[in-house]
Write a protein that holds these residues in place. Structure first.
Motif, short mmCIF file in Angstrom:
data_model
loop_
_atom_site.label_atom_id
_atom_site.label_comp_id
_atom_site.label_asym_id
_atom_site.label_seq_id
_atom_site.Cartn_x
_atom_site.Cartn_y
_atom_site.Cartn_z
N GLN A 204 0.84 -1.19 0.00
CA GLN A 204 0.00 0.00 0.00
C GLN A 204 0.88 1.24 0.00
OE1 GLN A 204 -3.01 -0.46 -0.45
NE2 GLN A 204 -4.24 1.23 0.30
N VAL A 205 0.50 2.24 -0.77
CA VAL A 205 1.25 3.49 -0.88
C VAL A 205 0.34 4.64 -0.48
CG1 VAL A 205 2.42 5.04 -2.48
CG2 VAL A 205 2.69 2.57 -2.74
N GLN A 206 0.86 5.53 0.34
CA GLN A 206 0.13 6.73 0.73
C GLN A 206 0.79 7.94 0.09
OE1 GLN A 206 1.37 4.59 3.44
NE2 GLN A 206 -0.47 3.40 2.96
N LEU A 207 -0.04 8.87 -0.38
CA LEU A 207 0.44 10.08 -1.06
C LEU A 207 -0.19 11.29 -0.41
CD1 LEU A 207 -0.06 8.80 -4.72
CD2 LEU A 207 2.08 8.82 -3.45
N VAL A 208 0.63 12.28 -0.11
CA VAL A 208 0.14 13.51 0.51
C VAL A 208 0.66 14.70 -0.27
CG1 VAL A 208 0.04 14.92 2.58
CG2 VAL A 208 0.03 12.42 2.78
N GLU A 209 -0.27 15.49 -0.81
CA GLU A 209 0.10 16.68 -1.58
C GLU A 209 0.10 17.92 -0.69
OE1 GLU A 209 -2.88 14.34 -4.28
OE2 GLU A 209 -2.70 14.93 -2.17
N SER A 210 0.88 18.91 -1.11
CA SER A 210 0.86 20.21 -0.46
C SER A 210 1.34 21.26 -1.45
CB SER A 210 1.74 20.22 0.79
OG SER A 210 3.09 19.96 0.45
N GLY A 211 1.17 22.52 -1.10
CA GLY A 211 1.72 23.60 -1.91
C GLY A 211 0.72 24.37 -2.75
N GLY A 212 -0.53 23.94 -2.75
CA GLY A 212 -1.53 24.67 -3.52
C GLY A 212 -1.80 26.04 -2.92
N GLY A 213 -2.54 26.85 -3.67
CA GLY A 213 -2.88 28.18 -3.18
C GLY A 213 -3.51 29.01 -4.28
N SER A 214 -3.60 30.30 -4.01
CA SER A 214 -4.18 31.24 -4.96
C SER A 214 -3.11 32.19 -5.44
CB SER A 214 -5.31 32.03 -4.29
OG SER A 214 -6.35 31.17 -3.89
N VAL A 215 -3.03 32.35 -6.76
CA VAL A 215 -2.06 33.27 -7.35
C VAL A 215 -2.71 34.01 -8.49
CG1 VAL A 215 -0.05 31.89 -6.75
CG2 VAL A 215 -1.18 31.51 -8.95
N GLN A 216 -2.07 35.09 -8.91
CA GLN A 216 -2.52 35.81 -10.09
C GLN A 216 -1.89 35.21 -11.34
OE1 GLN A 216 -1.76 40.02 -9.31
NE2 GLN A 216 -3.90 40.22 -8.73
N ALA A 217 -2.54 35.44 -12.45
CA ALA A 217 -2.01 34.95 -13.73
C ALA A 217 -0.58 35.45 -13.91
CB ALA A 217 -2.89 35.44 -14.87
N SER B 146 4.11 19.78 -3.92
CA SER B 146 4.91 18.65 -3.43
C SER B 146 4.00 17.47 -3.17
CB SER B 146 5.64 19.02 -2.14
OG SER B 146 6.51 20.10 -2.33
N CYS B 147 4.55 16.29 -3.35
CA CYS B 147 3.84 15.05 -3.05
C CYS B 147 4.80 14.13 -2.33
CB CYS B 147 3.33 14.40 -4.33
SG CYS B 147 2.66 12.74 -4.09
N VAL B 148 4.47 13.79 -1.10
CA VAL B 148 5.30 12.87 -0.32
C VAL B 148 4.67 11.49 -0.37
CG1 VAL B 148 6.26 12.33 1.93
CG2 VAL B 148 6.11 14.71 1.17
N ALA B 149 5.45 10.51 -0.79
CA ALA B 149 4.99 9.12 -0.87
C ALA B 149 5.55 8.31 0.28
CB ALA B 149 5.41 8.51 -2.19
N SER B 150 4.73 7.45 0.84
CA SER B 150 5.19 6.55 1.90
C SER B 150 4.52 5.20 1.72
CB SER B 150 4.88 7.13 3.28
OG SER B 150 3.48 7.30 3.43
N GLY B 151 5.04 4.21 2.43
CA GLY B 151 4.47 2.88 2.32
C GLY B 151 5.38 1.96 1.53
N TYR B 152 4.78 0.95 0.91
CA TYR B 152 5.56 -0.08 0.23
C TYR B 152 5.91 0.37 -1.18
CZ TYR B 152 7.11 -4.66 -1.27
OH TYR B 152 7.87 -5.70 -1.73
N ILE B 153 7.11 0.95 -1.31
CA ILE B 153 7.59 1.40 -2.62
C ILE B 153 8.92 0.73 -2.88
CG2 ILE B 153 8.28 3.38 -4.02
CD1 ILE B 153 6.53 5.11 -2.20
#
Length: 126
Positions: free
Chosen positions: A1-14, A21-28
């Motif tokens: 099993q693999v777990q994935l956790v994203e971060s870094g989103g937000g609001s920006v102007q054009a 970022s995506c951190v993966a953990s578990g059986y890789i």
């Protein structure tokens, strides 16, 4: 099993930039495929960029080529994936998801990806 956790989103102007970022953990073990997908409001989830963890291949959707860069951490774990997004456009607004799979044939085919994160929202205003 693999777990994935994203971060870094937000609001920006054009024209602005964000790095996801995506951190993966578990059986890789061994070579893995990892990717970023996105789902704009009311639309299907679509592939954005992908890589193989052996460093041999990267893939990009035409809509992001030259603006987005996918990469992975350079330490021995190689368990963090990044998406550098430059020159963002309002049409890049979407929930961005990290995905992983041990093998993929059609790189942006959603059905071939086994593991998914919960997503991180990116909003680009004009």
């Amino acid at each position: 099993q693999v777990q994935l956790v994203e971060s870094g989103g937000g609001s920006v102007q054009a024209g602005g930039s964000l790095t996801l970022s995506c951190v993966a953990s578990g059986y890789i073990r061994g070579k893995y495929y990892m990717a970023w997908f996105r789902q704009p409001p009311g639309q299907e989830r679509e592939g954005v960029a992908a890589l193989t963890t052996d460093g041999a291949n990267t893939y990009y959707a035409d809509s992001v080529k030259g603006r987005f860069t996918i990469s992975q951490s350079q330490d021995n774990t190689k368990n963090t994936m990044y998406l550098q997004m430059n020159n963002l456009k309002p049409e890049d607004t979407a929930m961005y998801y990290c995905a992983a799979a041990s093998h993929v044939v059609h790189i942006f085919s959603r059905e071939e990806w086994n593991y998914w994160g919960q997503g991180t929202q990116v909003t680009v205003s004009s």
